[in-house]
Design an enzyme around this catalytic site. Structure first.
Site, PDB file in Angstrom:
ATOM      1  N   HIS A  26     -20.654  16.139  26.782  1.00  0.00           N
ATOM      2  CA  HIS A  26     -20.376  14.738  26.480  1.00  0.00           C
ATOM      3  C   HIS A  26     -19.683  14.651  25.134  1.00  0.00           C
ATOM      4  CE1 HIS A  26     -23.342  13.930  23.240  1.00  0.00           C
ATOM      5  NE2 HIS A  26     -24.048  14.889  23.813  1.00  0.00           N
ATOM      6  N   CYS A  27     -18.961  13.531  24.927  1.00  0.00           N
ATOM      7  CA  CYS A  27     -18.361  13.268  23.622  1.00  0.00           C
ATOM      8  C   CYS A  27     -19.023  12.020  23.059  1.00  0.00           C
ATOM      9  CB  CYS A  27     -16.847  13.124  23.740  1.00  0.00           C
ATOM     10  SG  CYS A  27     -16.321  11.834  24.887  1.00  0.00           S
ATOM     11  N   ALA A  28     -18.312  11.211  22.300  1.00  0.00           N
ATOM     12  CA  ALA A  28     -18.945  10.065  21.630  1.00  0.00           C
ATOM     13  C   ALA A  28     -19.366   8.977  22.603  1.00  0.00           C
ATOM     14  CB  ALA A  28     -17.994   9.493  20.590  1.00  0.00           C
ATOM     15  N   ARG A  30     -18.538   9.400  26.414  1.00  0.00           N
ATOM     16  CA  ARG A  30     -18.296   9.774  27.817  1.00  0.00           C
ATOM     17  C   ARG A  30     -19.036  11.042  28.231  1.00  0.00           C
ATOM     18  NH1 ARG A  30     -12.322  10.620  26.914  1.00  0.00           N
ATOM     19  NH2 ARG A  30     -12.942  10.364  24.753  1.00  0.00           N
TER      20      ARG A  30
END
Length: 484
Positions: A26-28, A30
């Site tokens: 995951h990113c910030a 998504r």
């Protein structure tokens, strides 16, 4: 803490189950999946999950927008599914199996230039500010700011220290980034980059005006090699960087591990430095000059208006394919060769146009709380230079806002090239982009920005109200004809 157990379970089922997930991270905002069979993902079912705000596919990854609590959602998902989360680099590597060779090439370019963008943006802002201080004539001052104020003259001189470091020494950053991306020894990349811009060398900006007899050389007795630097040059640095990393990778395979720490760096770095100055540098300089000359001719020639209209209209689709990453290298080459870039202003205008189309959707669908969780942050993000959430979360989903944004961007691009709007450098690619524009272009860039705001907003409203590119359900919300 939110309870995401039910939503995580629904997402696992909708992406095709555990057996269809090759990798996940995951990113910030998504969840980022690499799916063994992307066709098994049920996008409609996923977007019906309460915690999900949208989906899109990019760089071989199926991405699910969750929001600021994505870390909690990710933990619930991995605990429930038994799938071990990977690092972003692992997921990027896995995602490349779903990409063709062009997409892989563009992904590589992106991974090289993305770490450099913060510095380049700062450099663009510094150049823009210095331009105001030393080039703009103020009648009330009887000249420029630096001519009337010793303080601002000192500030202007001081700011050239980071400005020069960012742009003149750009090859150091490029070669370092290549070694970082390829997983080889980063300090060797830094050293190689320094050898391209060393003060021992004749500065690249001074080389064209220096007589051949005055150019310093390395004299080997049987041959001489000119000592010319590659300040701000992109292609020579890239060629040298890739030679270094592939030499190191090969040498680590053939040199015994017991002595590799000594001989791998030696036999990788020294030949790379020699080849950079003897072969790759001159060839790269020629290639870079050809590219920038052709692009500059298109941007400033008799049909510049057509070039601007086409590029402005098609830049957003290029973002979808990943081909837009080529523009970073072209922008930097234009800056090196011509002292500014006519290409980047159109990119900033395209970002604004995409945000304006989303702004129209916010206006048209006001009261749709679930959609506003995507549309409002996406519009803000666009106006600050990041378009993917807007394009994948709203505009492409509905189709007609995307067409409206492309149209507004095309007209703004036409204005940009017709009036030769030039940026000092890459900057913040949205409304703050005006800070990177050269002072003589501020007025026309402001007009182009107004076009990029008004035209997409108006067309999006007209398209929906008149049912152009849309069909309507009973709740009066548009459904794209081309599918979501």
């Amino acid at each position: 803490m939110a309870d995401f157990k039910q939503d995580a379970q629904a997402l696992l089922k909708a992406v095709g189950g555990k057996e269809n997930v090759s990798a996940v991270t995951h990113c910030a905002t998504r969840m980022r999946f690499v799916l063994n069979d992307p066709s098994k993902a049920d996008k409609d079912a996923i977007e019906d999950i309460p915690s999900v705000k949208g989906t899109f596919t990019q760089a071989g990854q199926f991405q699910v927008i969750v929001g600021n609590k994505v870390a909690e959602f990710f933990n619930e998902f991995t605990a429930l599914s038994g799938i071990e989360g990977g690092s972003k680099d692992d997921v990027k590597s896995a995602g490349k199996k779903n990409m063709n060779w062009i997409q892989r090439l563009m992904a590589t370019l992106a991974e090289i230039f993305t770490p450099l963008i913060p510095a380049i943006v700062v450099g663009g802002l510094i150049l823009g500010f210095r331009n105001v201080l030393e080039a703009v004539q103020f009648d009330s001052l009887g000249g420029t700011i630096v001519e009337s104020s010793q303080f601002w003259s000192g500030v202007n001189a001081f700011l050239w220290l980071p400005g020069e470091a960012i742009f003149h020494f750009l090859p150091v950053g490029i070669v370092w980034s290549i070694t970082k991306k390829m997983g080889t020894t980063q300090i060797l990349g830094i050293v190689l980059g320094i050898t391209l811009v060393s003060p021992q060398l004749l500065n690249a900006y001074a080389a064209p005006g220096t007589a051949a007899a005055d150019i310093p050389v390395w004299d080997f007795g049987f041959a001489q090699l000119q000592m010319i630097g590659y300040q701000a040059q992109v292609i020579p640095a890239m060629l040298a960087g890739f030679l270094l990393v592939y030499l190191e990778i090969w040498l680590r395979k053939v040199i015994p591990e017991a002595i590799s720490m000594i001989f791998v760096p030696l036999f990788a770095l020294v030949p790379a430095v020699l080849a950079a100055h003897l072969i790759l540098g001159p060839i790269g300089w020629i290639i870079g000059s050809w590219i920038s000359t052709v692009v500059y001719a298109g941007l400033t020639g008799s049909f510049s208006w057509l070039f601007g209209f086409i590029f402005g209209g098609l830049y957003a689709p290029l973002v979808i394919t990943g081909l837009h990453h080529m523009s970073n290298a072209i922008d930097l080459q234009l800056i090196a060769d011509f002292g500014g870039t006519n290409l980047w202003p159109m990119i900033a205008l395209s970002n604004i146009a995409q945000g304006s189309a989303v702004l129209a959707i916010i206006y048209l669908h006001r009261g749709n709380k679930k959609e506003e969780q995507i549309s409002i942050p996406a519009a803000i993000s666009c106006y600050l230079g990041v378009t993917e959430p807007a394009m994948f979360g709203i505009n492409i989903k509905y189709v007609y806002p995307f067409v409206a944004a492309m149209t507004g961007s095309a007209i703004a691009g036409l204005i940009s090239t017709t009036f030769n709007i030039t940026a000092n450098s890459i900057g913040v690619g949205g409304l703050p982009g005006i800070l990177s524009i050269q002072d003589g272009s501020w007025l026309m860039f402001s007009i182009a920005m107004l076009v990029a705001i008004v035209v997409p907003f108006t067309l999006t409203v007209v398209f929906e109200k008149r049912g152009i590119l849309t069909e309507y359900k009973n709740d009066n919300l548009p459904i794209p004809k081309l599918g979501s």
